[in-house]
Design a protein around this motif. Sequence first.
Motif, PDB file in Angstrom:
ATOM      1  N   LEU A 151       0.855  -1.184   0.000  1.00 58.26           N
ATOM      2  CA  LEU A 151       0.000   0.000   0.000  1.00 58.26           C
ATOM      3  C   LEU A 151       0.891   1.234   0.000  1.00 58.26           C
ATOM      4  O   LEU A 151       1.806   1.352   0.820  1.00 58.26           O
ATOM      5  N   ILE A 191       0.918   5.384   0.198  1.00 57.34           N
ATOM      6  CA  ILE A 191       0.176   6.602   0.565  1.00 57.34           C
ATOM      7  C   ILE A 191       1.108   7.780   0.352  1.00 57.34           C
ATOM      8  O   ILE A 191       2.192   7.823   0.930  1.00 57.34           O
ATOM      9  N   THR A 195     -10.494   6.729   4.852  1.00 57.85           N
ATOM     10  CA  THR A 195     -10.056   7.097   3.500  1.00 57.85           C
ATOM     11  C   THR A 195      -9.592   5.862   2.736  1.00 57.85           C
ATOM     12  O   THR A 195      -9.947   5.665   1.563  1.00 57.85           O
ATOM     13  N   LEU A 196      -8.815   5.011   3.400  1.00 55.87           N
ATOM     14  CA  LEU A 196      -8.351   3.778   2.762  1.00 55.87           C
ATOM     15  C   LEU A 196      -9.519   2.842   2.459  1.00 55.87           C
ATOM     16  O   LEU A 196      -9.484   2.101   1.472  1.00 55.87           O
ATOM     17  N   THR A 209     -12.346   3.702   1.422  1.00 51.67           N
ATOM     18  CA  THR A 209     -13.151   4.383   0.391  1.00 51.67           C
ATOM     19  C   THR A 209     -14.437   4.985   0.939  1.00 51.67           C
ATOM     20  O   THR A 209     -15.389   5.207   0.203  1.00 51.67           O
ATOM     21  N   LEU A 265      -3.353   7.418  -3.163  1.00 52.81           N
ATOM     22  CA  LEU A 265      -3.294   6.155  -2.440  1.00 52.81           C
ATOM     23  C   LEU A 265      -3.396   5.023  -3.451  1.00 52.81           C
ATOM     24  O   LEU A 265      -4.322   4.997  -4.266  1.00 52.81           O
ATOM     25  N   LEU A 290      -3.195   0.709  -3.797  1.00 54.15           N
ATOM     26  CA  LEU A 290      -3.097  -0.649  -3.295  1.00 54.15           C
ATOM     27  C   LEU A 290      -2.587  -1.499  -4.450  1.00 54.15           C
ATOM     28  O   LEU A 290      -3.348  -1.856  -5.351  1.00 54.15           O
ATOM     29  N   VAL A 311      -6.838   3.927  -5.158  1.00 55.28           N
ATOM     30  CA  VAL A 311      -7.881   3.841  -4.136  1.00 55.28           C
ATOM     31  C   VAL A 311      -8.950   4.917  -4.323  1.00 55.28           C
ATOM     32  O   VAL A 311     -10.141   4.677  -4.099  1.00 55.28           O
TER      33      VAL A 311
END
Length: 304
Positions: free
Chosen positions: A3, A5, A47-48, A50, A59, A61, A66
């Motif tokens: 992941l 960010i 936020t991760l 969604t 972001l 993944l 994302v």
Amino acid sequence: MGLSIRNVSKRYANGVQALQNVTLSIPPGMYGLLGPNGAGKSTLMRTLATLQEPDEGQLFLGDIDVVNQKEAVRQTLGYLPQEFGVYPKASAEELLDYFAVLKGLTNRALRKETTEALLKQTNLWDKRKQKLGGFSGGMKQRFGVAVALLGNPRLLIVDEPTAGLDPAERVRFLNLLSELGENSVVILSTHIVADVAELCTNMAIINQGQILLEAEPLEAVAALKGRIWRKLTDKHTLPALEQEHQIISAKLLSGRTLVHVYSPDRPGSGFEPVEPDLEDVYFGAMTGCFDAFSQQPQAESIAR
């Protein structure tokens, strides 16, 4: 698949700056996001997941965006929020089957096989017929993990999972989480230092929406070796000690005050060296002592 960010910021309508240029690289495995209540952990988790969009930043993944590919993220996401509701009159087996249908498992035989495996994995098989309204807090959390694991997610987010659990339930829950980080990214968001110390191979410390430290816990603790000192003192002498030394924590011990001080050298009479732990890393980051510490060669591995 990790992941990524990059420079993520979020300000709410009431003016609260929840995230400020957050940048993290999170590999597969157990990753701890450690910080006090109100630090921005839940904002980043939502936020991760969604559930909201950042004002700025990116972001990813793996190769999934994302922000712009929400449905693709949701197909491979497991999310256990800090608080979640259950139907109290439904049994664990019934409700998990219902969530499996919502997840897209429409084949009855496959769904039964999947729910049975998850109830056994979360140690709820013997309680599968029991109504969820009678579950303890730890049992509800384990049921939440079972729901989050539907569909074999590549990203699993657990937000403050052990808050309010009694010691025995906490141990059972942490043992369950420890098994989940082998094939996916598992983010453990918590304010409990011991949870991260026991589970996570990588971590970040966040406060007021900013990342203070990104590190491997064992390396971060090792880098403090020989720099943490303790002294048992009286409460009325604490203000004077705070003027003279860089105190990173103070707590009561048998009616007196035990202070931990960060210093490259012995800070004075009455101080004795102490083996550092992750609490010292956490409080050191929170009090800002790593601003100076990050200039030391030993700290290059943790002051990223």
